[in-house]
Design a protein around this motif. Sequence first.
Motif, mmCIF file in Angstrom:
data_model
loop_
_atom_site.group_PDB
_atom_site.id
_atom_site.type_symbol
_atom_site.label_atom_id
_atom_site.label_comp_id
_atom_site.label_asym_id
_atom_site.label_seq_id
_atom_site.Cartn_x
_atom_site.Cartn_y
_atom_site.Cartn_z
ATOM 1 N N ARG A 187 1.250 -1.220 0.286
ATOM 2 C CA ARG A 187 -0.518 -0.011 -0.697
ATOM 3 C C ARG A 187 1.148 1.153 -0.042
ATOM 4 N NH1 ARG A 187 -4.055 0.054 4.872
ATOM 5 N NH2 ARG A 187 -1.868 0.059 5.959
ATOM 6 N N ARG A 188 -0.085 2.262 -0.869
ATOM 7 C CA ARG A 188 1.339 3.673 -0.404
ATOM 8 C C ARG A 188 0.821 3.911 0.883
ATOM 9 N NH1 ARG A 188 2.760 5.805 -6.326
ATOM 10 N NH2 ARG A 188 3.938 7.244 -4.422
ATOM 11 N N LEU A 189 1.923 5.008 1.709
ATOM 12 C CA LEU A 189 1.610 5.499 2.112
ATOM 13 C C LEU A 189 0.991 6.998 2.345
ATOM 14 C CD1 LEU A 189 3.505 5.194 4.971
ATOM 15 C CD2 LEU A 189 5.239 7.836 4.000
ATOM 16 N N SER A 230 -2.766 -9.423 18.388
ATOM 17 C CA SER A 230 -2.332 -7.875 17.823
ATOM 18 C C SER A 230 -1.407 -7.981 16.287
ATOM 19 C CB SER A 230 -0.779 -7.655 18.323
ATOM 20 O OG SER A 230 -1.167 -7.502 19.862
ATOM 21 N N LYS A 231 -1.486 -6.989 15.724
ATOM 22 C CA LYS A 231 -1.301 -6.965 13.627
ATOM 23 C C LYS A 231 -0.733 -5.981 13.728
ATOM 24 C CE LYS A 231 -6.134 -9.075 13.202
ATOM 25 N NZ LYS A 231 -7.544 -9.104 12.677
ATOM 26 N N PHE A 232 -0.254 -5.897 11.965
ATOM 27 C CA PHE A 232 1.106 -4.975 11.761
ATOM 28 C C PHE A 232 0.280 -5.533 10.344
ATOM 29 C CE2 PHE A 232 3.613 -8.996 11.263
ATOM 30 C CZ PHE A 232 3.686 -8.862 9.790
ATOM 31 N N ASP A 233 0.228 -3.933 9.555
ATOM 32 C CA ASP A 233 0.170 -4.037 7.819
ATOM 33 C C ASP A 233 1.388 -3.379 7.478
ATOM 34 O OD1 ASP A 233 -0.707 -1.600 7.600
ATOM 35 O OD2 ASP A 233 -1.937 -2.232 8.854
ATOM 36 N N VAL A 234 1.778 -2.705 6.213
ATOM 37 C CA VAL A 234 3.042 -2.248 5.657
ATOM 38 C C VAL A 234 2.476 -1.237 4.629
ATOM 39 C CG1 VAL A 234 5.357 -2.487 4.584
ATOM 40 C CG2 VAL A 234 4.768 -3.890 6.436
ATOM 41 N N GLU A 235 3.030 -0.122 4.982
ATOM 42 C CA GLU A 235 3.111 0.652 3.085
ATOM 43 C C GLU A 235 4.375 1.069 3.558
ATOM 44 O OE1 GLU A 235 -0.895 3.034 4.838
ATOM 45 O OE2 GLU A 235 0.622 3.275 5.990
ATOM 46 N N THR A 236 4.395 1.408 1.805
ATOM 47 C CA THR A 236 5.876 2.344 2.029
ATOM 48 C C THR A 236 5.518 3.557 0.237
ATOM 49 O OG1 THR A 236 5.471 1.147 -0.266
ATOM 50 C CG2 THR A 236 7.079 0.593 1.362
ATOM 51 N N GLU A 237 6.761 4.072 0.358
ATOM 52 C CA GLU A 237 6.840 5.013 -0.091
ATOM 53 C C GLU A 237 8.488 5.738 -0.731
ATOM 54 O OE1 GLU A 237 5.089 8.628 -2.497
ATOM 55 O OE2 GLU A 237 4.145 7.412 -1.139
ATOM 56 N N SER A 267 18.325 5.716 -3.697
ATOM 57 C CA SER A 267 16.960 6.907 -3.401
ATOM 58 C C SER A 267 16.379 6.307 -2.347
ATOM 59 C CB SER A 267 16.644 7.275 -4.690
ATOM 60 O OG SER A 267 15.342 6.458 -4.647
ATOM 61 N N SER A 268 16.393 7.289 -1.491
ATOM 62 C CA SER A 268 15.648 7.534 -0.412
ATOM 63 C C SER A 268 14.282 7.203 -0.132
ATOM 64 C CB SER A 268 14.944 8.868 0.362
ATOM 65 O OG SER A 268 15.131 9.696 0.133
ATOM 66 N N SER A 269 13.850 6.541 1.124
ATOM 67 C CA SER A 269 12.508 5.744 0.647
ATOM 68 C C SER A 269 12.554 5.516 2.255
ATOM 69 C CB SER A 269 11.826 4.116 0.182
ATOM 70 O OG SER A 269 12.980 3.187 0.441
ATOM 71 N N THR A 270 10.794 5.295 2.218
ATOM 72 C CA THR A 270 10.103 5.069 3.177
ATOM 73 C C THR A 270 9.238 3.652 3.907
ATOM 74 O OG1 THR A 270 10.157 7.409 4.411
ATOM 75 C CG2 THR A 270 8.760 6.293 5.719
ATOM 76 N N GLY A 271 9.179 2.867 4.914
ATOM 77 C CA GLY A 271 8.436 2.067 5.031
ATOM 78 C C GLY A 271 7.991 2.536 6.711
#
Length: 330
Positions: A187-189, A230-237, A267-271
């Motif tokens: 998913r997109r951030l 308890s859960k987690f999910d991921v987004e990236t940009e 290049s720089s990115s965020t998770g």
Amino acid sequence: TNNKVSIPTNTSFAQPSGISLDPELRELFVADSESSSIRAVNLKSGGSRWLAGGDPNFPDNLFRFGDHDGTGWDVLLQHPLGVVYASDNQIYVADSYNHKIKKLDPVTKKVTTIAGTGRAGYKDGDALSAQLSEPAGLVEVGEGRFLVADTNNSAIRSIVLNERGAEVRTLDLTGVQAPSPKPKALRRLRRRLSADTNVINVDGGSSMEGYVSLAISVPDGYHFSKEARSKFDVETEPANAIEIEPVNGSLNSDGQASLKFKRTSSSSSTGRINCKVYYCKEDEVCLYQSVAFDVKFQEGVPSPAPITLAYTVVPRDNSGSSLMAAGKNL
């Protein structure tokens, strides 16, 4: 008390999902899924009143859920998602995690099951012996006739009320082409998070691939909920610059999880790792905390290093919540 109509400034919800207007346009009925309750919002004042489910004594308690028909505070629901005010002046509810459709009388606050056995399945026929699997959307398409989005069965089910009760059938979608499978995508951030989410910025370093470890803990006298994992999910940009797997999952009984990242660009990115933490005090109330770790990966010469996202929940009370957290690149 919760029996009175609140005002807009002290009204709060926990993941409101289904909504439905009454014919007079005076109230908006809401399936408040995380509190497992049905609420009514006064469209003139903006305040709300309780109808069924939830916790009468501690509104922040998101763990008073179950499957029990009855009247008033005796009623237990579990993550209702759909709600519709029908032509017979009754409210019908898709009680998702109980795999049932229920009827709520807005005057007496009496709740009765009209379809489903309480066990997930796929069976047509007499409504009380028929089976659904996490029904979500619900709509009335004619007097005494409803369509249900039966989520886990990937089907549309119809419920027709009759003198004997109700009948469940599967809607035959003739001539509709099945969708082609799509690859699982990150998913997109999101630019904005809910107000109760604690956001923690973490230096992800410059490594091109490696592991991210979640290490969540609760203080003595508390434990992770066994009923609600308890859960987690991921987004990236940006989405094409980094891959993090798995894209969602549950923490283990010790509050831990391991994820693998691989950057496809230097290049720089965020998770962003979103966590929903459900924790309980022994033999008492269970609580919820939302936290998001923004892991910022840097440009530069790759320097492999494991990334640990660790935090300790500080139990909250009725007045608010707090959280101690730390994220580090080891």
